[in-house]
Design a protein around this motif. Structure first.
Motif, PDB file in Angstrom:
ATOM      1  N   LEU A   4      79.261  55.997  66.289  1.00 11.68           N
ATOM      2  CA  LEU A   4      80.210  57.074  66.007  1.00 11.68           C
ATOM      3  C   LEU A   4      79.990  58.253  66.962  1.00 11.68           C
ATOM      4  CD1 LEU A   4      79.991  56.982  62.108  1.00 11.68           C
ATOM      5  CD2 LEU A   4      81.631  55.805  63.604  1.00 11.68           C
ATOM      6  N   PRO A   5      81.023  59.048  67.200  1.00  8.12           N
ATOM      7  CA  PRO A   5      80.907  60.166  68.147  1.00  8.12           C
ATOM      8  C   PRO A   5      80.204  61.371  67.514  1.00  8.12           C
ATOM      9  CG  PRO A   5      83.117  60.101  67.254  1.00  8.12           C
ATOM     10  CD  PRO A   5      82.399  58.908  66.682  1.00  8.12           C
ATOM     11  N   LYS A  63      79.568  64.610  69.783  1.00 10.35           N
ATOM     12  CA  LYS A  63      80.811  65.319  70.113  1.00 10.35           C
ATOM     13  C   LYS A  63      81.358  66.044  68.888  1.00 10.35           C
ATOM     14  CE  LYS A  63      84.138  64.221  73.248  1.00 10.35           C
ATOM     15  NZ  LYS A  63      85.149  63.361  73.918  1.00 10.35           N
ATOM     16  N   THR A 108      85.684  55.045  60.841  1.00 10.51           N
ATOM     17  CA  THR A 108      85.891  55.149  62.285  1.00 10.51           C
ATOM     18  C   THR A 108      85.261  56.387  62.921  1.00 10.51           C
ATOM     19  OG1 THR A 108      88.017  56.267  61.925  1.00 10.51           O
ATOM     20  CG2 THR A 108      88.058  53.865  62.196  1.00 10.51           C
ATOM     21  N   LEU A 109      85.099  57.474  62.155  1.00 12.12           N
ATOM     22  CA  LEU A 109      84.609  58.719  62.752  1.00 12.12           C
ATOM     23  C   LEU A 109      83.364  59.284  62.079  1.00 12.12           C
ATOM     24  CD1 LEU A 109      87.773  60.843  63.694  1.00 12.12           C
ATOM     25  CD2 LEU A 109      86.157  59.699  65.216  1.00 12.12           C
ATOM     26  N   TYR A 169      90.196  60.026  70.560  1.00 12.59           N
ATOM     27  CA  TYR A 169      90.090  59.105  69.428  1.00 12.59           C
ATOM     28  C   TYR A 169      90.514  57.684  69.818  1.00 12.59           C
ATOM     29  CZ  TYR A 169      90.689  57.250  64.676  1.00 12.59           C
ATOM     30  OH  TYR A 169      90.615  56.494  63.530  1.00 12.59           O
ATOM     31  N   HIS A 181      90.436  56.242  72.772  1.00  9.85           N
ATOM     32  CA  HIS A 181      89.371  55.683  73.618  1.00  9.85           C
ATOM     33  C   HIS A 181      88.198  55.228  72.747  1.00  9.85           C
ATOM     34  CE1 HIS A 181      86.445  55.347  76.877  1.00  9.85           C
ATOM     35  NE2 HIS A 181      85.640  56.135  76.180  1.00  9.85           N
ATOM     36  N   HIS A 182      87.808  56.060  71.795  1.00  9.83           N
ATOM     37  CA  HIS A 182      86.724  55.718  70.874  1.00  9.83           C
ATOM     38  C   HIS A 182      87.079  54.473  70.066  1.00  9.83           C
ATOM     39  CE1 HIS A 182      83.913  55.934  67.534  1.00  9.83           C
ATOM     40  NE2 HIS A 182      84.911  56.147  66.699  1.00  9.83           N
ATOM     41  N   ARG A 219      86.682  51.112  71.968  1.00  5.86           N
ATOM     42  CA  ARG A 219      85.279  50.686  72.069  1.00  5.86           C
ATOM     43  C   ARG A 219      84.755  50.201  70.723  1.00  5.86           C
ATOM     44  NH1 ARG A 219      81.760  54.965  75.382  1.00  5.86           N
ATOM     45  NH2 ARG A 219      80.303  53.242  75.122  1.00  5.86           N
ATOM     46  N   LEU A 220      85.133  50.903  69.650  1.00  3.88           N
ATOM     47  CA  LEU A 220      84.644  50.540  68.324  1.00  3.88           C
ATOM     48  C   LEU A 220      85.193  49.181  67.905  1.00  3.88           C
ATOM     49  CD1 LEU A 220      82.869  51.818  66.099  1.00  3.88           C
ATOM     50  CD2 LEU A 220      84.967  52.652  65.030  1.00  3.88           C
TER      51      LEU A 220
END
Length: 490
Positions: free
Chosen positions: A139-140, A143, A334-335, A381, A383-384, A387-388
């Motif tokens: 998870l980011p 950031k 997701t976040l 989001y 882009h993240h 990858r996820l």
């Protein structure tokens, strides 16, 4: 050094532009050929030099791609011969079976969550395969922490105030913007922010059903929903769900012909625990059937953003013409689970849900909402997510292979199309609660199958989470689980 050019995949340019490193794009392309049968077990895959020239990338890039394919257990290196497609143990594994027996309504008065499993989520001493939680490493976090800190400094007074319903306008605007990806457009005023998807489901059920009513659910279904139904004094009728296509419409129709149902709860996109994806035709029929009978549908779309391949599937809400679908979701998978950023679009019950929210918690916390809104707007989001999704797809693939290798031959393993959980059906004599206790003693957390049924069915099934990166400890844990299952299978 050879100049790198974008990799062409299916006629489309791929590479840094879509957020994927070239070696991963190349690995995915070869994997697609393997899964499509273009490259079969035992086939020699193209040489490193051939792929380097074909895709106009460097030899180290191709080597890195082949290392990824080895990690995914798709290819194997043979000394002085090259790379070959390896036999996939899981490719011949059956998926779990499902009953077509039409059930009768059940009371949930005796249903209780397994608090040991809840406790295990935060226990660092256990290998985490019990709770359906994404690893913080995926998870980011950094950031989000920077964004949160900047907002706290910049809006110090605003973030310590109440955030009354319907909640942070900035976040509702961003969710509204993203609703186009769900196959519809919902304006910001259609949304109410909640404390995760659990509160959204709670508010929906409190609004459309009263104690003693019967609610239709899929079976197996996420145990948190069953716990919620039991606490609200609701009965359930659990319709057996297909591991591939989810809720079967024929069974739904039969239940509705004989039972008075106050609401339906469905997870059409990558259900928990099966990972099934409901076909478009079945979705349309379900929404039409519910509308005809004036039965609200509560849609849990918490895994909708986590498709393994292709476009994000649309929500049932996209088919809703009269406000009869109550859409629930969150960014917990997701976040940031800890930010508790959930939402509900309650359709024609919006005002009643808003009033229920005021009575339940009054409002939410503005700081996490503002941080999530900023990340959705400017944090990358999409882009993240790319990858996820790729990571979860790979982790599911590797876990299926590991389970197929370690568990008894008769084990049946789900083949999810999204999300990050696996459902495993073992021999009938295996008691998953006993397996849960033995696994826990060995330092491993799993979820026993009986929790996913209002009638305590699936006692020979378990759910494994693939939300954490594969480590030596996890590989050892799967081997240990396999040995325990073999001993219990006789």
């Amino acid at each position: 050094m050879k100049k790198e050019h974008p990799v062409q995949v299916n006629g489309k340019e791929n590479g840094k532009g879509n957020g994927q490193p070239r070696y991963l794009v190349l690995a995915d392309e070869v994997q697609t050929m393997i899964e499509a049968g273009t490259l079969r077990p035992g086939d020699r895959i193209p040489s490193i030099r051939h792929l380097s020239e074909r895709y106009r990338v460097s030899i180290p890039t191709v080597l890195h791609a082949y290392t990824v394919l080895e990690d995914r257990r798709l290819v194997e290196a043979r000394p002085k011969s090259g790379f070959y497609v390896r036999a996939r143990l899981s490719s011949g594994t059956e998926v779990p079976s499902f009953s077509r027996r039409i059930p009768s309504p059940k009371t949930l008065s005796r249903f209780a969550p397994l608090m040991a499993l809840v406790d295990d989520v935060a226990n660092p001493r256990l290998v985490p395969m019990g709770g359906a939680n994404p690893s913080p490493a995926l998870l980011p976090s950094e950031k989000l922490a920077r964004i949160t800190g900047a907002i706290a400094r910049r809006q110090a007074r605003a973030v310590v105030q109440y955030d009354p319903p319907p909640g942070c306008p900035a976040l509702r605007r961003e969710i509204s913007r993203r609703s186009v990806e769900w196959g519809t457009y919902l304006p910001p005023e259609d949304f109410l922010l909640t404390n995760g998807a659990t509160e959204a489901l709670h508010l929906a059920l409190r609004t459309v059903a009263k104690p003693g009513d019967t609610v239709m659910v899929e079976s197996p279904i996420y145990y948190g929903i069953l716990h919620l139904l039991s606490r609200l004094g609701l009965r359930t009728v659990a319709v057996p769900s297909s591991p591939r296509e989810g809720l079967p419409i024929g069974a739904v129709r039969k239940v509705l012909e004989r039972e008075k149902v106050a609401a339906l709860i469905v997870i059409p996109n990558f259900s928990n625990p099966l990972g099934s994806l409901m076909p478009e035709a079945a979705r349309a029929e379900l929404v039409a059937l519910a509308a005809q009978r004036q039965i609200p549908i509560i849609e849990d779309d918490i895994y909708g953003d986590l498709s393994h391949r292709g476009e994000r599937p649309a929500c049932l809400k996209s088919l809703d013409a009269d406000g009869g679908v109550l859409l629930c979701g969150s960014f917990s998978k997701t976040l940031a689970p800890g930010y508790r950023a959930g939402y509900i679009a309650g359709g024609r019950w919006h005002r009643e849900i808003l009033e229920a929210k005021v009575a339940l918690t009054f409002g939410g916390s503005p700081l996490p909402s503002l941080a999530i809104a900023e990340f959705l707007r400017n944090g990358g989001y999409d882009h993240h997510l790319r990858r996820l999704r790729a990571t979860f797809r790979e982790q599911i693939l590797r876990m299926r292979e590991a389970v197929a290798a370690a568990f008894p031959r008769e084990a049946k393993i789900s083949d999810p199309q999204g999300g990050f959980v696996l459902w495993i059906e073992l021999a009938r004599q295996v008691d998953s609660m006993v397996l849960f206790e033995k696994a826990r003693e060995a330092g491993i957390s799993i979820a026993p199958g009986h929790l996913f049924s209002p009638a305590a069915e699936f006692r020979n099934c378990i759910r494994l989470s693939c939300g954490h990166p594969r480590t030596p400890a996890m590989e050892k844990a799967v081997a240990t689980l396999g040995e325990l299952a073999k001993r219990m299978s006789g």
